[in-house]
Design a protein around this motif. Structure first.
Motif, PDB file in Angstrom:
ATOM      1  N   LEU A  82       0.833  -1.209   0.000  1.00  0.00           N
ATOM      2  CA  LEU A  82       0.000   0.000   0.000  1.00  0.00           C
ATOM      3  C   LEU A  82       0.866   1.257   0.000  1.00  0.00           C
ATOM      4  O   LEU A  82       0.508   2.267  -0.622  1.00  0.00           O
ATOM      5  CB  LEU A  82      -0.924   0.014   1.220  1.00  0.00           C
ATOM      6  N   ASP A  83       1.985   1.199   0.686  1.00  0.00           N
ATOM      7  CA  ASP A  83       2.911   2.331   0.686  1.00  0.00           C
ATOM      8  C   ASP A  83       3.412   2.599  -0.733  1.00  0.00           C
ATOM      9  O   ASP A  83       3.459   3.750  -1.177  1.00  0.00           O
ATOM     10  CB  ASP A  83       4.082   2.038   1.622  1.00  0.00           C
ATOM     11  N   GLY A  84       3.771   1.530  -1.451  1.00  0.00           N
ATOM     12  CA  GLY A  84       4.199   1.692  -2.841  1.00  0.00           C
ATOM     13  C   GLY A  84       3.080   2.207  -3.731  1.00  0.00           C
ATOM     14  O   GLY A  84       3.309   3.009  -4.644  1.00  0.00           O
ATOM     15  N   TRP A  85       1.852   1.744  -3.463  1.00  0.00           N
ATOM     16  CA  TRP A  85       0.682   2.209  -4.218  1.00  0.00           C
ATOM     17  C   TRP A  85       0.480   3.712  -4.049  1.00  0.00           C
ATOM     18  O   TRP A  85       0.254   4.438  -5.025  1.00  0.00           O
ATOM     19  CB  TRP A  85      -0.548   1.434  -3.750  1.00  0.00           C
ATOM     20  N   MET A  86       0.578   4.198  -2.808  1.00  0.00           N
ATOM     21  CA  MET A  86       0.363   5.616  -2.545  1.00  0.00           C
ATOM     22  C   MET A  86       1.481   6.472  -3.141  1.00  0.00           C
ATOM     23  O   MET A  86       1.219   7.515  -3.753  1.00  0.00           O
ATOM     24  CB  MET A  86       0.241   5.856  -1.041  1.00  0.00           C
ATOM     25  N   ASP A  87       2.724   6.040  -2.962  1.00  0.00           N
ATOM     26  CA  ASP A  87       3.846   6.797  -3.524  1.00  0.00           C
ATOM     27  C   ASP A  87       3.767   6.849  -5.047  1.00  0.00           C
ATOM     28  O   ASP A  87       4.033   7.892  -5.663  1.00  0.00           O
ATOM     29  CB  ASP A  87       5.175   6.175  -3.094  1.00  0.00           C
ATOM     30  N   SER A  88       3.397   5.733  -5.653  1.00  0.00           N
ATOM     31  CA  SER A  88       3.279   5.697  -7.118  1.00  0.00           C
ATOM     32  C   SER A  88       2.143   6.583  -7.605  1.00  0.00           C
ATOM     33  O   SER A  88       2.266   7.268  -8.627  1.00  0.00           O
ATOM     34  CB  SER A  88       3.069   4.253  -7.600  1.00  0.00           C
ATOM     35  N   ALA A  89       1.025   6.571  -6.857  1.00  0.00           N
ATOM     36  CA  ALA A  89      -0.107   7.415  -7.237  1.00  0.00           C
ATOM     37  C   ALA A  89       0.261   8.893  -7.144  1.00  0.00           C
ATOM     38  O   ALA A  89      -0.072   9.688  -8.037  1.00  0.00           O
ATOM     39  CB  ALA A  89      -1.307   7.114  -6.340  1.00  0.00           C
ATOM     40  N   ASP A  90       0.948   9.280  -6.067  1.00  0.00           N
ATOM     41  CA  ASP A  90       1.382  10.677  -5.927  1.00  0.00           C
ATOM     42  C   ASP A  90       2.237  11.104  -7.114  1.00  0.00           C
ATOM     43  O   ASP A  90       2.092  12.221  -7.631  1.00  0.00           O
ATOM     44  CB  ASP A  90       2.183  10.850  -4.627  1.00  0.00           C
ATOM     45  N   ALA A  91       3.137  10.221  -7.536  1.00  0.00           N
ATOM     46  CA  ALA A  91       4.058  10.569  -8.617  1.00  0.00           C
ATOM     47  C   ALA A  91       3.376  10.537  -9.987  1.00  0.00           C
ATOM     48  O   ALA A  91       3.405  11.529 -10.730  1.00  0.00           O
ATOM     49  CB  ALA A  91       5.252   9.612  -8.614  1.00  0.00           C
ATOM     50  N   LEU A  92       2.737   9.426 -10.297  1.00  0.00           N
ATOM     51  CA  LEU A  92       2.196   9.241 -11.646  1.00  0.00           C
ATOM     52  C   LEU A  92       0.995  10.138 -11.920  1.00  0.00           C
ATOM     53  O   LEU A  92       0.766  10.539 -13.064  1.00  0.00           O
ATOM     54  CB  LEU A  92       1.813   7.774 -11.849  1.00  0.00           C
ATOM     55  N   LEU A  93       0.227  10.455 -10.888  1.00  0.00           N
ATOM     56  CA  LEU A  93      -0.946  11.319 -11.079  1.00  0.00           C
ATOM     57  C   LEU A  93      -0.613  12.802 -10.952  1.00  0.00           C
ATOM     58  O   LEU A  93      -1.500  13.643 -11.050  1.00  0.00           O
ATOM     59  CB  LEU A  93      -2.037  10.936 -10.075  1.00  0.00           C
ATOM     60  N   SER A  94       0.661  13.092 -10.729  1.00  0.00           N
ATOM     61  CA  SER A  94       1.071  14.498 -10.681  1.00  0.00           C
ATOM     62  C   SER A  94       1.294  15.063 -12.084  1.00  0.00           C
ATOM     63  O   SER A  94       1.293  16.273 -12.286  1.00  0.00           O
ATOM     64  CB  SER A  94       2.365  14.648  -9.884  1.00  0.00           C
ATOM     65  N   TYR A  95       1.511  14.163 -13.066  1.00  0.00           N
ATOM     66  CA  TYR A  95       1.746  14.554 -14.462  1.00  0.00           C
ATOM     67  C   TYR A  95       2.911  15.546 -14.578  1.00  0.00           C
ATOM     68  O   TYR A  95       2.879  16.474 -15.367  1.00  0.00           O
ATOM     69  CB  TYR A  95       0.478  15.123 -15.099  1.00  0.00           C
ATOM     70  N   ARG A  96       3.937  15.307 -13.771  1.00  0.00           N
ATOM     71  CA  ARG A  96       5.148  16.116 -13.816  1.00  0.00           C
ATOM     72  C   ARG A  96       6.182  15.450 -14.720  1.00  0.00           C
ATOM     73  O   ARG A  96       6.006  14.310 -15.146  1.00  0.00           O
ATOM     74  CB  ARG A  96       5.723  16.270 -12.400  1.00  0.00           C
ATOM     75  N   PRO A  97       7.283  16.133 -15.015  1.00  0.00           N
ATOM     76  CA  PRO A  97       8.368  15.495 -15.779  1.00  0.00           C
ATOM     77  C   PRO A  97       8.918  14.279 -15.024  1.00  0.00           C
ATOM     78  O   PRO A  97       8.757  14.149 -13.805  1.00  0.00           O
ATOM     79  CB  PRO A  97       9.424  16.603 -15.883  1.00  0.00           C
ATOM     80  N   ARG A  98       9.610  13.423 -15.758  1.00  0.00           N
ATOM     81  CA  ARG A  98      10.105  12.159 -15.213  1.00  0.00           C
ATOM     82  C   ARG A  98      10.926  12.357 -13.939  1.00  0.00           C
ATOM     83  O   ARG A  98      10.693  11.671 -12.925  1.00  0.00           O
ATOM     84  CB  ARG A  98      10.942  11.432 -16.264  1.00  0.00           C
ATOM     85  N   GLU A  99      11.888  13.241 -13.965  1.00  0.00           N
ATOM     86  CA  GLU A  99      12.765  13.421 -12.807  1.00  0.00           C
ATOM     87  C   GLU A  99      11.988  13.888 -11.578  1.00  0.00           C
ATOM     88  O   GLU A  99      12.273  13.465 -10.457  1.00  0.00           O
ATOM     89  CB  GLU A  99      13.880  14.421 -13.139  1.00  0.00           C
ATOM     90  N   ARG A 100      11.004  14.744 -11.807  1.00  0.00           N
ATOM     91  CA  ARG A 100      10.198  15.239 -10.692  1.00  0.00           C
ATOM     92  C   ARG A 100       9.340  14.105 -10.115  1.00  0.00           C
ATOM     93  O   ARG A 100       9.160  14.018  -8.894  1.00  0.00           O
ATOM     94  CB  ARG A 100       9.311  16.394 -11.161  1.00  0.00           C
ATOM     95  N   MET A 101       8.809  13.236 -10.975  1.00  0.00           N
ATOM     96  CA  MET A 101       8.020  12.112 -10.483  1.00  0.00           C
ATOM     97  C   MET A 101       8.873  11.173  -9.631  1.00  0.00           C
ATOM     98  O   MET A 101       8.427  10.669  -8.602  1.00  0.00           O
ATOM     99  CB  MET A 101       7.394  11.352 -11.663  1.00  0.00           C
ATOM    100  N   LEU A 102      10.099  10.947 -10.035  1.00  0.00           N
ATOM    101  CA  LEU A 102      10.990  10.092  -9.250  1.00  0.00           C
ATOM    102  C   LEU A 102      11.323  10.729  -7.913  1.00  0.00           C
ATOM    103  O   LEU A 102      11.458  10.036  -6.897  1.00  0.00           O
ATOM    104  CB  LEU A 102      12.269   9.802 -10.041  1.00  0.00           C
TER     105      LEU A 102
END
Length: 269
Positions: A82-102
């Motif tokens: 679930l921790d990975g799910w939340m972190d991934s959702a924050d990053a991927l749903l931010s629609y930021r550039p790749r480096e910012r998502m990481l």
């Protein structure tokens, strides 16, 4: 023998909260060997979850029984995926550039998208569990093992088939260069465990066979198709996968396979 015992202990310590007395060194070599036992960890969590669901369903209506079942399910994993799910959702749903998502993935804080994704996922799971408990006989509950087995098998496949978004960084870097033999052994383990879980409903007689037979045949293919589509999409945005993404893929596939199991239950019986 000791190598196998240490690898199994590492898998259980890493993916679950089962008490394991062994103290493996968690070297990259041991972590790679441990992936063979990921489906077994999923089966163990699923067996405990199915037992808890059976006990709760005897005493409570489907909805509260489903909530208790889900609490047990999450508790046995320690909320790792679930921790990975939340972190991934924050990053991927931010629609930021790749480096910012990481960068967002590395942030220990949880954002609004992560919380929203977690709440919706848990609501979906608890509703599916309630539907499954309402429509199932006790001898069909071992089919709950299948989503947990195949979601963890796909994590092994993802480690083997897609590159890392941050090469050499984080715990995920320990799984880089996973030997093909480990993936094949994980697949064999998942297959054997699924056949065993599908055979248990035979206790209900020949009339109980259509649902487990369909589940054993269809859920592995659904895990492969949905997991592959999701991994490819994420890889195209991040340039690879991360440890958080492995956990997110596991959560996604658990929900998808649980949904398929409920669909089969309502359309076959």
């Amino acid at each position: 023998m000791r190598e196998h015992r240490d690898a199994a202990a590492a898998a259980f310590q890493f993916l679950s909260r089962f008490p394991v007395r062994s103290q493996p060194d968690f070297s990259p070599e041991l972590l790679k060997r441990s992936v063979v036992y990921y489906p077994l960890v999923g089966a163990a969590i699923g067996l405990c979850t199915a037992g808890g669901a059976a006990a709760a369903a005897l005493l409570l209506p489907p909805l509260p029984a489903a909530v208790i079942t889900l609490i047990l399910w999450v508790g046995l994993t320690g909320g790792l995926h679930l921790d990975g799910w939340m972190d991934s959702a924050d990053a991927l749903l931010s629609y930021r550039p790749r480096e910012r998502m990481l960068e967002i993935m590395k942030d220990s804080r949880v954002g609004a998208m992560g919380v929203l994704a977690c709440v919706l996922l848990l609501l979906l799971k608890v509703s599916l569990l309630a539907a499954l408990l309402e429509g199932s006989s006790w001898f069909e509950l071992p089919l709950l093992l299948l989503p947990l087995i195949w979601s963890r098998w796909f994590m092994v496949r993802a480690m083997r088939r897609w590159p890392l978004a941050r090469a050499g960084e984080g715990l995920a870097g320990s799984f880089a260069g996973l030997p093909p033999l480990h993936e094949k052994r994980a697949l064999l383990s998942a297959t054997l465990l699924s056949l065993a879980a599908g055979a248990l409903p035979a206790l209900g007689g020949t009339a109980a066979w259509p649902l487990p037979l369909a589940a054993v045949l269809l859920l592995p293919g659904a895990a492969w198709i949905c997991g592959t589509l999701a991994a490819r999409r994420i890889c195209s945005r991040l340039g690879g996968l991360t440890g958080d993404v492995y956990g997110a893929l596991n959560e996604l596939l658990e929900a998808v396979l649980l949904l398929l199991l409920v669909l089969l239950q309502y359309n076959i019986q």
